[in-house]
Design an enzyme around this catalytic site. Sequence first.
Site, PDB file in Angstrom:
ATOM      1  CE  LYS A 127      -4.422   1.189   0.309  1.00 51.54           C
ATOM      2  NZ  LYS A 127      -5.640   0.523  -0.158  1.00 51.54           N
ATOM      3  CG  ASP A 167      -7.414   3.549  -0.519  1.00 52.11           C
ATOM      4  OD1 ASP A 167      -8.033   2.479  -0.475  1.00 52.11           O
ATOM      5  OD2 ASP A 167      -7.330   4.305   0.471  1.00 52.11           O
TER       6      ASP A 167
HETATM    7  P1  NDP Z   1     -13.164   8.011  -1.876  1.00 50.84           P
HETATM    8  O1  NDP Z   1     -12.079   8.994  -1.685  1.00 50.84           O
HETATM    9  O2  NDP Z   1     -13.765   7.848  -3.228  1.00 50.84           O
HETATM   10  O3  NDP Z   1     -14.363   8.279  -0.848  1.00 50.84           O
HETATM   11  C1  NDP Z   1     -14.154   8.254   0.518  1.00 50.84           C
HETATM   12  C2  NDP Z   1     -15.452   8.621   1.213  1.00 50.84           C
HETATM   13  O4  NDP Z   1     -15.253   8.447   2.602  1.00 50.84           O
HETATM   14  C3  NDP Z   1     -15.869  10.048   0.999  1.00 50.84           C
HETATM   15  O5  NDP Z   1     -17.264  10.159   1.086  1.00 50.84           O
HETATM   16  C4  NDP Z   1     -15.192  10.772   2.183  1.00 50.84           C
HETATM   17  O6  NDP Z   1     -15.850  11.960   2.561  1.00 50.84           O
HETATM   18  C5  NDP Z   1     -15.297   9.735   3.267  1.00 50.84           C
HETATM   19  N1  NDP Z   1     -14.126   9.860   4.176  1.00 50.84           N
HETATM   20  C6  NDP Z   1     -12.807   9.665   3.866  1.00 50.84           C
HETATM   21  N2  NDP Z   1     -12.006   9.875   4.923  1.00 50.84           N
HETATM   22  C7  NDP Z   1     -12.826  10.214   5.937  1.00 50.84           C
HETATM   23  C8  NDP Z   1     -12.615  10.541   7.297  1.00 50.84           C
HETATM   24  N3  NDP Z   1     -11.377  10.579   7.838  1.00 50.84           N
HETATM   25  N4  NDP Z   1     -13.716  10.814   8.040  1.00 50.84           N
HETATM   26  C9  NDP Z   1     -14.965  10.761   7.493  1.00 50.84           C
HETATM   27  N5  NDP Z   1     -15.222  10.447   6.221  1.00 50.84           N
HETATM   28  C10 NDP Z   1     -14.180  10.183   5.453  1.00 50.84           C
HETATM   29  O7  NDP Z   1     -12.549   6.607  -1.370  1.00 50.84           O
HETATM   30  P2  NDP Z   1     -13.034   5.146  -1.669  1.00 50.84           P
HETATM   31  O8  NDP Z   1     -14.507   5.112  -1.795  1.00 50.84           O
HETATM   32  O9  NDP Z   1     -12.196   4.608  -2.754  1.00 50.84           O
HETATM   33  O10 NDP Z   1     -12.570   4.370  -0.338  1.00 50.84           O
HETATM   34  C11 NDP Z   1     -13.412   4.258   0.823  1.00 50.84           C
HETATM   35  C12 NDP Z   1     -12.894   3.116   1.700  1.00 50.84           C
HETATM   36  O11 NDP Z   1     -12.873   1.899   0.951  1.00 50.84           O
HETATM   37  C13 NDP Z   1     -11.460   3.282   2.227  1.00 50.84           C
HETATM   38  O12 NDP Z   1     -11.363   2.659   3.496  1.00 50.84           O
HETATM   39  C14 NDP Z   1     -10.641   2.479   1.211  1.00 50.84           C
HETATM   40  O13 NDP Z   1      -9.395   2.067   1.737  1.00 50.84           O
HETATM   41  C15 NDP Z   1     -11.571   1.317   0.984  1.00 50.84           C
HETATM   42  N6  NDP Z   1     -11.352   0.548  -0.231  1.00 50.84           N
HETATM   43  C16 NDP Z   1     -11.372   1.172  -1.456  1.00 50.84           C
HETATM   44  C17 NDP Z   1     -11.170   0.421  -2.602  1.00 50.84           C
HETATM   45  C18 NDP Z   1     -11.321   1.010  -3.952  1.00 50.84           C
HETATM   46  O14 NDP Z   1     -11.285   0.246  -4.932  1.00 50.84           O
HETATM   47  N7  NDP Z   1     -11.509   2.317  -4.112  1.00 50.84           N
HETATM   48  C19 NDP Z   1     -10.851  -1.015  -2.526  1.00 50.84           C
HETATM   49  C20 NDP Z   1     -10.961  -1.579  -1.202  1.00 50.84           C
HETATM   50  C21 NDP Z   1     -11.168  -0.803  -0.105  1.00 50.84           C
HETATM   51  P3  NDP Z   1     -15.156  13.368   2.218  1.00 50.84           P
HETATM   52  O15 NDP Z   1     -15.295  13.536   0.735  1.00 50.84           O
HETATM   53  O16 NDP Z   1     -15.936  14.351   3.009  1.00 50.84           O
HETATM   54  O17 NDP Z   1     -13.725  13.225   2.684  1.00 50.84           O
END
Ligand code: NDP
Length: 446
Positions: A127, A167
């Site tokens: 990662k 991510d």
């Molecule tokens: P994005 O950046 O597309 O979206 C993240 C979402 O989570 C946004 O709505 C964001 O809100 C919110 N968020 C992020 N950080 C925080 C925080 N510290 N507190 C509150 N809300 C938060 O990311 P992904 O959808 O790609 O990823 C989401 C999760 O899924 C992560 O844990 C990632 O590691 C996991 N994941 C992702 C994969 C992928 O293919 N994308 C694969 C496997 C796991 P805001 O915009 O307000 O920050």
Amino acid sequence: MLDEKIEPFYDEVVRRNPGEVEYHQAVREVVDSLGPVLAKHPRFAERKIIERICEPERQIIFRVPWIDDDGEVHINRGYRVEVNSALGPYKGGLRFHPSVNLGIVKFLGFEQVFKNALTGMPIGGGKGGSDFDPKGRSDDEVMRFCQSFMTELYRHIGEYTDVPAGDVGVGGREIGYLFGQYKRITNRYESGALTGKGLEWGGALVRTEATGYGTALFAREMLAARETDLEGRTCVVSGSGNVAIYAIEKLQQLGAEVVACSDSNGVVHDPDGVDVALLKRIKEVERARLDRYVEHRPAATHRRGGSIWEVPCHIALPCATQNELTGHDAKTLVDNGCIAVAEGANMPTTPEGIRVFHDAGVAFGPGKAANAGGVATSALEMQQNASRDRWTFEHTEGRLDEIMTGIHGLCFETAEEFGSPGNYVVGANIAAFERVAHAMVAFGLI
Ligand code: NDP
């Protein structure tokens, strides 16, 4: 309480990695399940497999200087932690978020090793990322940052070495800038060096949707194992990013009603069902905040603060970030009649939350199993790149469905075999560990 054979490994991890609390939490959650495996395979203890898995093969930290649109110089920190390559090249995403530090990257890389093993694809785990915050930055600023980041990262990655993806904070735009700089520096059109690419330049259909779709499919399988389904079920999905949007879309296709989603500013509750086309427009096209959603949906409300887990539901999918669902939240969900939780995010539920779900008999799918559809589809992207082929959406989605059904079956059966029926945490940890450990034993002491 940890098994007494396991406790010394965990204590040593805490001693050698001071202050990295998320990393300690991720390690503890895995090693907690491993007592029965060490009893079954004494060779794993002799060859110190747990100790070796807990020490990443390589950790890279580097300076990332860049200039903003006003000419001011900024310095961020870049990371790539290559945790384990027993099953294939390191594989795992890059996260750009101000909260990123070495402990967060190590926890994510550690989880990734086990997740990737569960997919059955030939990929190891790693990662990376940076404490850079893309929010509010212009496209040109993001481009300059990505170019500077790749100017160091390129020497550590490659199709047979380490294959990063997206991510949090790293989507199609960022992968484009990163791939462009990699191609320029290496003078190689090496599609297999990064996944999550655009469809016109080596990307795979379904990769964008894969993590969210896969999590919904895992929820479907957990319910099927209890002889029920998603039809008419009320669901709540936290986040509104890549994983959340496509989890909502697939849940709706499977007949469920999704009534709430969120971002870091607040919670949207839409009793008529979340309008996923509107959500995509706001988050993917306009790159705006979620509160704009209620301007278009009169019945929907937006609330700042508070917890999304207060919205009553049958099924909960935490899809935002680590430790977003606490023991208190879990109790609220159970009291409101929640029967299943599938983690779209990595480690979103605290250990106390997981205990509450297990005690209440809630079906609980841990992220390393339930969100493995994203990385599995990245491996399908690598497969298409290697054969210079391009599969249809339907074919790729069919493969994703088979893989998620397979992961569910593997976790379910392994949990039964090791005396913890219905416990997907135990099933996922043991099944994944066995695969990685057998390969490590075969390779000798490296
Ligand atoms: P994005 O950046 O597309 O979206 C993240 C979402 O989570 C946004 O709505 C964001 O809100 C919110 N968020 C992020 N950080 C925080 C925080 N510290 N507190 C509150 N809300 C938060 O990311 P992904 O959808 O790609 O990823 C989401 C999760 O899924 C992560 O844990 C990632 O590691 C996991 N994941 C992702 C994969 C992928 O293919 N994308 C694969 C496997 C796991 P805001 O915009 O307000 O920050």
